[in-house]
Design an enzyme around this catalytic site. Structure first.
Site, mmCIF file in Angstrom:
data_model
loop_
_atom_site.group_PDB
_atom_site.id
_atom_site.type_symbol
_atom_site.label_atom_id
_atom_site.label_comp_id
_atom_site.label_asym_id
_atom_site.label_seq_id
_atom_site.Cartn_x
_atom_site.Cartn_y
_atom_site.Cartn_z
ATOM 1 N N GLN A 130 0.526 -0.874 -1.769
ATOM 2 C CA GLN A 130 1.965 -1.146 -1.706
ATOM 3 C C GLN A 130 2.402 -1.960 -2.924
ATOM 4 O O GLN A 130 1.791 -2.971 -3.282
ATOM 5 C CB GLN A 130 2.276 -1.905 -0.396
ATOM 6 C CG GLN A 130 3.755 -2.113 -0.122
ATOM 7 C CD GLN A 130 4.531 -0.812 0.096
ATOM 8 O OE1 GLN A 130 3.995 0.176 0.589
ATOM 9 N NE2 GLN A 130 5.798 -0.807 -0.280
ATOM 10 N N ASP A 169 0.530 8.750 -3.154
ATOM 11 C CA ASP A 169 1.817 8.259 -3.670
ATOM 12 C C ASP A 169 2.291 9.115 -4.844
ATOM 13 O O ASP A 169 3.478 9.083 -5.190
ATOM 14 C CB ASP A 169 1.635 6.822 -4.208
ATOM 15 C CG ASP A 169 2.235 5.767 -3.300
ATOM 16 O OD1 ASP A 169 3.196 6.077 -2.579
ATOM 17 O OD2 ASP A 169 1.726 4.628 -3.340
ATOM 18 N N LYS A 203 5.108 2.809 7.645
ATOM 19 C CA LYS A 203 4.135 3.837 7.256
ATOM 20 C C LYS A 203 3.023 3.934 8.307
ATOM 21 O O LYS A 203 2.597 5.029 8.679
ATOM 22 C CB LYS A 203 3.545 3.508 5.866
ATOM 23 C CG LYS A 203 4.539 3.722 4.748
ATOM 24 C CD LYS A 203 4.090 3.154 3.399
ATOM 25 C CE LYS A 203 5.233 3.280 2.388
ATOM 26 N NZ LYS A 203 4.965 2.675 1.080
HETATM 27 N N1 GUN Z 1 7.043 0.119 -3.086
HETATM 28 C C1 GUN Z 1 8.292 0.644 -2.947
HETATM 29 N N2 GUN Z 1 8.211 1.986 -2.763
HETATM 30 C C2 GUN Z 1 6.904 2.296 -2.788
HETATM 31 C C3 GUN Z 1 6.199 3.524 -2.638
HETATM 32 O O1 GUN Z 1 6.759 4.620 -2.470
HETATM 33 N N3 GUN Z 1 4.832 3.433 -2.714
HETATM 34 C C4 GUN Z 1 4.182 2.255 -2.935
HETATM 35 N N4 GUN Z 1 2.858 2.268 -3.020
HETATM 36 N N5 GUN Z 1 4.828 1.094 -3.078
HETATM 37 C C5 GUN Z 1 6.167 1.124 -2.996
#
Ligand code: GUN
Length: 291
Positions: free
Chosen positions: A98, A121, A54
């Site tokens: 996350q 998100d 990311k």
């Molecule tokens: N953990 C696995 N996929 C995601 C996601 O799309 N966003 C976040 N914040 N955590 C994750």
């Protein structure tokens, strides 16, 4: 018949070039640099690698990415305080915590503490509610990316039977809702579904979001179906594979996504899109206030 392979990687590259150009415009015309705060708690290796991806994607798109990495001993209160700080920081347009979080931290309390206006998100209950009633909002990134991939095939979604295997809040439930909005007929399957194959074989579009390597073989798939594989599973050999037995199912499907290089790159692309959208919105709000 061998399926056309849907390259999420190629579509993501195209979309990221467009996002980068929009970022440059925002910086040049409004002196606003889109900025994403990413909070990582603990040392889950998969989370580390997602966060790195990311961060790299943000930098390549010309966005700022602030990474806060805390040990797994961080308290829930400390995390909520950090989120409150970013909620009030005008130069930050998106906040991403996350997941998963360590067991002592209440995930829902954390998600609810993020301002819905910065929830890139798309996990906040307010944004999920808006999505359910078709109001403009941040769409959850993986489902958003899946819909974009299906639309890129130039096949009509209206009236198609979509079968989703999986009912998570992050992928299964919202992807069904987004495709319902496109006038698909949607069926959800899950771990308690009886005779799974009899249902999945009816699917014009089959979405596998289970988290079990190679679970979906050709006996689950109708001839000519579009197959979207959301699974990311690591085999003992270290190799990544999806929920779908790719080599066998590609002989039956019309289109299929690979793992890796399918849904994954699109998820991150839609995160960039949401962060850009948030920064653009902040620009128009500033204008309103200064008039
Ligand atoms: N953990 C696995 N996929 C995601 C996601 O799309 N966003 C976040 N914040 N955590 C994750």
């Amino acid at each position: 018949m061998s399926a056309v392979i849907i390259s999420g990687k190629e579509l993501a590259t195209e979309k990221r070039a467009f996002i980068k150009a929009e970022v440059q415009k925002l910086v040049k015309d409004q002196q606003i640099q889109p900025s994403l705060a990413v909070i990582l708690v603990g040392d889950n290796p998969a989370s580390h690698s997602y966060v790195r991806a990311k961060q790299k994607a943000c930098e390549e798109a010309g966005m700022e990415c602030i990474l806060d990495h805390y040990p797994s001993t961080l308290t829930e209160k400390e995390l909520l305080d950090r989120i409150a700080h970013y909620n009030h920081e005008g130069s930050v347009h998106g906040i991403l915590v996350q997941l998963p979080l360590p067991d002592h931290i209440n995930e829902l309390a954390v998600i609810e503490s993020i301002s819905p206006n910065k929830d890139v998100d798309g996990f906040h209950p307010v944004n999920i509610g808006k999505m359910m009633i078709d109001q403009e909002t941040f769409l959850p990134c993986t489902p958003y990316g899946i819909v974009e991939m299906i639309k890129s095939l130039n096949v009509s979604i209206s009236g198609k039977h979509v079968v989703v295997i999986g009912r998570s809040n992050i992928v299964g439930k919202p992807v069904g809702q987004l495709l319902l909005k496109e006038d698909a007929t949607v069926t959800y399957c899950h771990s308690r579904t009886k005779d799974l194959a009899s249902i999945t074989k009816q699917a014009d579009i089959l979405i596998a979001a289970v988290g079990r390597a190679n679970l979906i073989g050709p006996e689950f798939v109708k001839d000519g179906a579009i197959v979207i594989d959301v699974g990311v599973n690591r085999l003992d050999s270290g190799k990544l594979c999806g929920d779908v037995d790719f080599d066998k199912v590609k002989e039956k499907a019309s289109f299929i996504t690979p793992v890796p290089g399918g849904v994954g790159p699109m998820t991150i692309t839609m995160l960039l899109q949401n962060t850009l959208q948030s920064a653009q919105k902040s620009e128009s709000e500033n204008k309103t206030f200064s008039c």
